[in-house]
Design a protein around this motif. Structure first.
Motif, short mmCIF file in Angstrom:
data_model
loop_
_atom_site.label_atom_id
_atom_site.label_comp_id
_atom_site.label_asym_id
_atom_site.label_seq_id
_atom_site.Cartn_x
_atom_site.Cartn_y
_atom_site.Cartn_z
N ILE A 76 26.16 -1.34 5.72
CA ILE A 76 25.65 -2.54 4.44
C ILE A 76 23.84 -2.33 4.69
CG2 ILE A 76 25.85 -4.83 4.85
CD1 ILE A 76 26.53 -4.96 1.96
N TRP A 77 23.86 -3.22 5.95
CA TRP A 77 23.06 -2.90 7.22
C TRP A 77 21.50 -2.68 6.91
CZ3 TRP A 77 21.00 -7.38 7.47
CH2 TRP A 77 21.25 -8.98 7.86
N THR A 78 21.96 -1.02 6.93
CA THR A 78 20.95 0.00 6.37
C THR A 78 20.14 -0.14 4.88
OG1 THR A 78 22.36 1.18 5.57
CG2 THR A 78 22.71 1.45 7.95
N LEU A 79 20.64 -1.00 3.77
CA LEU A 79 20.12 -0.75 2.98
C LEU A 79 18.60 -1.64 2.96
CD1 LEU A 79 22.89 -2.49 0.60
CD2 LEU A 79 21.79 -0.52 0.62
N LEU A 80 18.61 -2.26 4.35
CA LEU A 80 16.65 -2.85 4.92
C LEU A 80 16.50 -1.63 4.39
CD1 LEU A 80 17.63 -4.75 8.54
CD2 LEU A 80 16.51 -5.20 6.50
N THR A 81 16.42 -0.10 4.48
CA THR A 81 15.47 0.01 3.94
C THR A 81 14.61 0.58 3.23
OG1 THR A 81 16.53 2.17 6.28
CG2 THR A 81 15.09 3.27 4.14
N PHE A 82 15.45 -0.28 2.34
CA PHE A 82 14.87 -0.32 0.54
C PHE A 82 13.89 -1.19 0.52
CE2 PHE A 82 18.90 1.49 -0.55
CZ PHE A 82 19.03 2.07 -2.00
N LEU A 83 12.99 -1.91 2.17
CA LEU A 83 12.33 -2.20 1.98
C LEU A 83 10.89 -1.35 2.06
CD1 LEU A 83 13.11 -5.33 4.62
CD2 LEU A 83 12.53 -5.68 1.98
N SER A 84 11.28 0.15 2.20
CA SER A 84 10.35 1.19 2.28
C SER A 84 9.80 1.44 0.83
CB SER A 84 10.35 2.35 3.28
OG SER A 84 11.98 2.72 2.85
N LEU A 85 10.76 1.00 -0.17
CA LEU A 85 10.56 1.78 -1.67
C LEU A 85 9.47 1.84 -2.04
CD1 LEU A 85 12.28 3.31 -3.15
CD2 LEU A 85 12.80 0.82 -3.88
N PRO A 86 8.81 0.75 -2.20
CA PRO A 86 7.56 -0.13 -2.51
C PRO A 86 6.86 1.43 -1.58
CG PRO A 86 8.06 -1.55 -1.28
CD PRO A 86 8.26 -0.51 -0.82
N LEU A 87 6.63 2.05 -0.50
CA LEU A 87 5.79 2.96 -0.22
C LEU A 87 6.00 4.58 -0.72
CD1 LEU A 87 4.90 2.50 4.13
CD2 LEU A 87 2.98 2.62 2.08
N ALA A 88 7.31 4.50 -1.06
CA ALA A 88 7.48 5.48 -1.79
C ALA A 88 6.72 5.85 -3.63
CB ALA A 88 9.25 5.69 -1.88
N ILE A 89 7.16 4.31 -3.50
CA ILE A 89 6.52 4.74 -5.06
C ILE A 89 4.53 4.53 -5.11
CG2 ILE A 89 5.37 2.79 -6.88
CD1 ILE A 89 8.54 1.43 -6.82
N GLN A 90 4.67 4.14 -3.82
CA GLN A 90 2.88 3.78 -4.13
C GLN A 90 2.88 5.18 -3.80
OE1 GLN A 90 1.12 2.30 -0.35
NE2 GLN A 90 -0.85 3.06 -0.78
N LEU A 91 3.44 6.55 -3.22
CA LEU A 91 3.36 7.70 -2.59
C LEU A 91 3.19 8.66 -4.02
CD1 LEU A 91 2.53 10.65 -0.53
CD2 LEU A 91 5.30 10.29 -0.22
N VAL A 92 4.37 8.94 -4.40
CA VAL A 92 3.93 9.10 -5.85
C VAL A 92 3.78 8.78 -6.79
CG1 VAL A 92 6.25 9.33 -7.68
CG2 VAL A 92 6.84 9.55 -5.77
N GLN A 93 3.08 7.46 -7.06
CA GLN A 93 2.20 7.38 -7.80
C GLN A 93 0.76 7.79 -7.25
OE1 GLN A 93 2.34 3.11 -8.35
NE2 GLN A 93 3.99 2.68 -10.27
N TYR A 94 0.54 8.07 -6.48
CA TYR A 94 -0.86 8.24 -5.97
C TYR A 94 -1.09 10.15 -6.29
CZ TYR A 94 -5.03 8.73 -3.33
OH TYR A 94 -6.05 8.97 -2.76
N VAL A 95 -0.31 10.98 -5.20
CA VAL A 95 0.22 12.61 -5.82
C VAL A 95 0.39 12.27 -7.17
CG1 VAL A 95 1.17 14.39 -5.31
CG2 VAL A 95 1.17 12.33 -3.67
N GLY A 96 0.75 12.00 -7.99
CA GLY A 96 0.95 11.80 -9.68
C GLY A 96 -0.38 12.40 -10.24
N GLN A 97 -1.37 10.70 -9.95
CA GLN A 97 -2.41 10.67 -10.45
C GLN A 97 -3.03 12.08 -9.52
OE1 GLN A 97 -3.71 6.24 -9.96
NE2 GLN A 97 -6.09 6.96 -11.24
N TYR A 98 -3.53 12.42 -8.46
CA TYR A 98 -4.87 12.74 -7.99
C TYR A 98 -4.42 14.18 -7.72
CZ TYR A 98 -7.31 8.07 -7.98
OH TYR A 98 -7.28 7.25 -8.36
N HIS A 99 -3.88 14.73 -8.10
CA HIS A 99 -2.78 16.10 -7.20
C HIS A 99 -3.28 17.06 -7.77
CE1 HIS A 99 -1.72 17.39 -12.04
NE2 HIS A 99 -1.93 16.25 -11.78
#
Length: 300
Positions: free
Chosen positions: A245-268
C-alpha cells in the motif's frame, strides 16, 4: 558582454547535447529492480548494484552519442543545434567515443557475470543493447518506422528491471515484472514527448514517428491516457496485493503528470514551446520511479 553571452549560449547547448537528466533512465530501472529484490530477500549486494549502475550509465552515454551519430547520417538533425556531432563537427570522434562508453558498460556487466558465474545478466544486457542499436542504427532504424516507444518500453521496462532484479537474486519473480510495466511506460513517455517539436524534420527525413502518424492533437490525447494509466495500474496492483500500500506514495508525482498533459495539450502544435515538455516527462519518470521504489522499501 557579447563574449559572455556566447559562452553562456554554448554552455547551454552542450548541456542540452549531453542530456544530464536523461541518465535517470539508467538509474530508475536498476533502482527498482534492486529494491524489489531487497523486499523479497532482505539483502542488497552493494558491489553488484554499484557496478550495474555505473555500467548502465555508460551504456546510456553510448546510446545518446550513437543516436546523434546515426541521426547525423540521415540529416534529420541538421537543424538541431544541440547535437553533439553538430557541436564538435567530428562524427568519427563521437562514434568511437560512444563505442568506448559501450565497451566500458559491457565490461562492468561482464564482471558481474564472472562474479556470479551466471551469464543470464550479460545476455539480458546484450539483448537490451541490440534493441537500443536497432532504434536508430543502420540497417534497422526501427525508430524511423515509429517503433521506438515499443523498443523503449521493452528495453527500459521488463528487460532492464529484470536484469537488475536477477543480478541480486539469480531467480525470477512476478513483482519485478509488474514494477517494470510502470517504469517502461514512463520511459516511453519521455521518447514520445521528444517527437512533438520536430514533426517537420521527421517528415523531411522520412521518419514516421508516432506524432507524425497521429498528428500533434491526437498525440496529446494519447499522452493523457498513458500518463493517467500509470496511476490506474499502480492502484490496481495495490488492490491485487502485488504492490504494498505504501507504493501509493507514487501519487505524489501526479501533479507532474497533470502539468505534462496540460502543457502538451496547450502547446502541442507550437514547436518552440512544446520542445521543453520532454524535460517535464523526465522529471515525472524520475520522481514516480523514486517514489515507487520507496513505497516498496517502506512496505517491507
Amino acid at each position: 558582454m557579447t563574449t559572455s553571452l556566447v559562452q553562456e549560449s554554448n554552455r547551454k547547448l552542450w548541456l542540452a547535447a549531453i542530456k544530464p537528466p536523461m541518465y535517470s533512465v539508467a538509474v530508475i530501472p536498476i533502482w527498482l529492480g534492486t529494491v524489489v529484490a531487497f523486499t523479497e530477500t532482505g539483502t542488497i549486494k552493494i558491489g553488484i548494484f554499484s557496478t550495474f549502475l555505473i555500467s548502465a550509465i555508460l551504456i546510456i552515454a553510448w546510446l545518446n552519442l550513437s543516436n546523434d551519430v546515426f541521426d547525423s547520417d540521415t540529416g534529420i538533425d541538421k537543424n538541431k543545434a544541440e547535437s553533439v556531432v553538430n557541436l564538435t563537427g567530428n562524427r568519427s570522434l563521437i562514434f568511437w567515443l560512444s563505442n568506448l562508453f559501450l565497451a566500458g558498460g559491457i565490461l562492468g556487466i561482464f564482471a558481474i557475470a564472472l562474479w556470479q558465474r551466471d551469464w543470464t545478466v550479460i545476455q539480458l544486457v546484450l539483448l537490451c543493447c541490440a534493441l537500443g542499436y536497432s532504434y536508430q542504427g543502420p540497417p534497422f532504424r526501427l525508430g524511423y518506422q515509429g517503433l521506438g516507444e515499443i523498443i523503449c518500453f521493452v528495453t527500459f521496462g521488463p528487460m532492464a528491471v529484470a536484469a537488475a532484479y536477477y543480478s541480486q537474486t539469480q531467480t525470477w519473480s512476478f513483482n519485478y515484472l509488474a514494477t517494470s510495466v510502470i517504469v517502461g511506460i514512463t520511459t516511453s513517455i519521455i521518447l514520445f514527448c521528444s517527437h512533438f517539436h520536430q514533426v517537420e524534420d521527421d517528415i523531411a527525413a522520412g521518419k514516421k514517428s508516432p506524432i507524425v502518424r497521429l498528428g500533434t492533437k491526437v498525440g496529446a490525447n494519447v499522452l493523457a491516457w498513458f500518463s493517467g494509466g500509470i496511476y490506474v495500474l499502480i492502484g490496481l496492483f495495490v488492490l491485487l496485493g502485488i504492490f504494498p500500500i505504501w507504493t501509493l506514495l507514487t501519487f505524489l508525482s501526479l501533479p507532474l503528470a497533470i502539468q505534462l498533459v496540460q502543457y502538451v495539450g496547450q502547446y502541442h502544435d507550437q514547436p518552440p514551446m512544446v520542445r521543453s515538455c520532454k524535460f517535464i516527462a523526465v522529471k515525472l519518470h524520475f520522481l514516480s520511479g523514486l517514489l515507487l521504489g520507496l513505497g516498496f522499501v517502506f512496505g517491507y
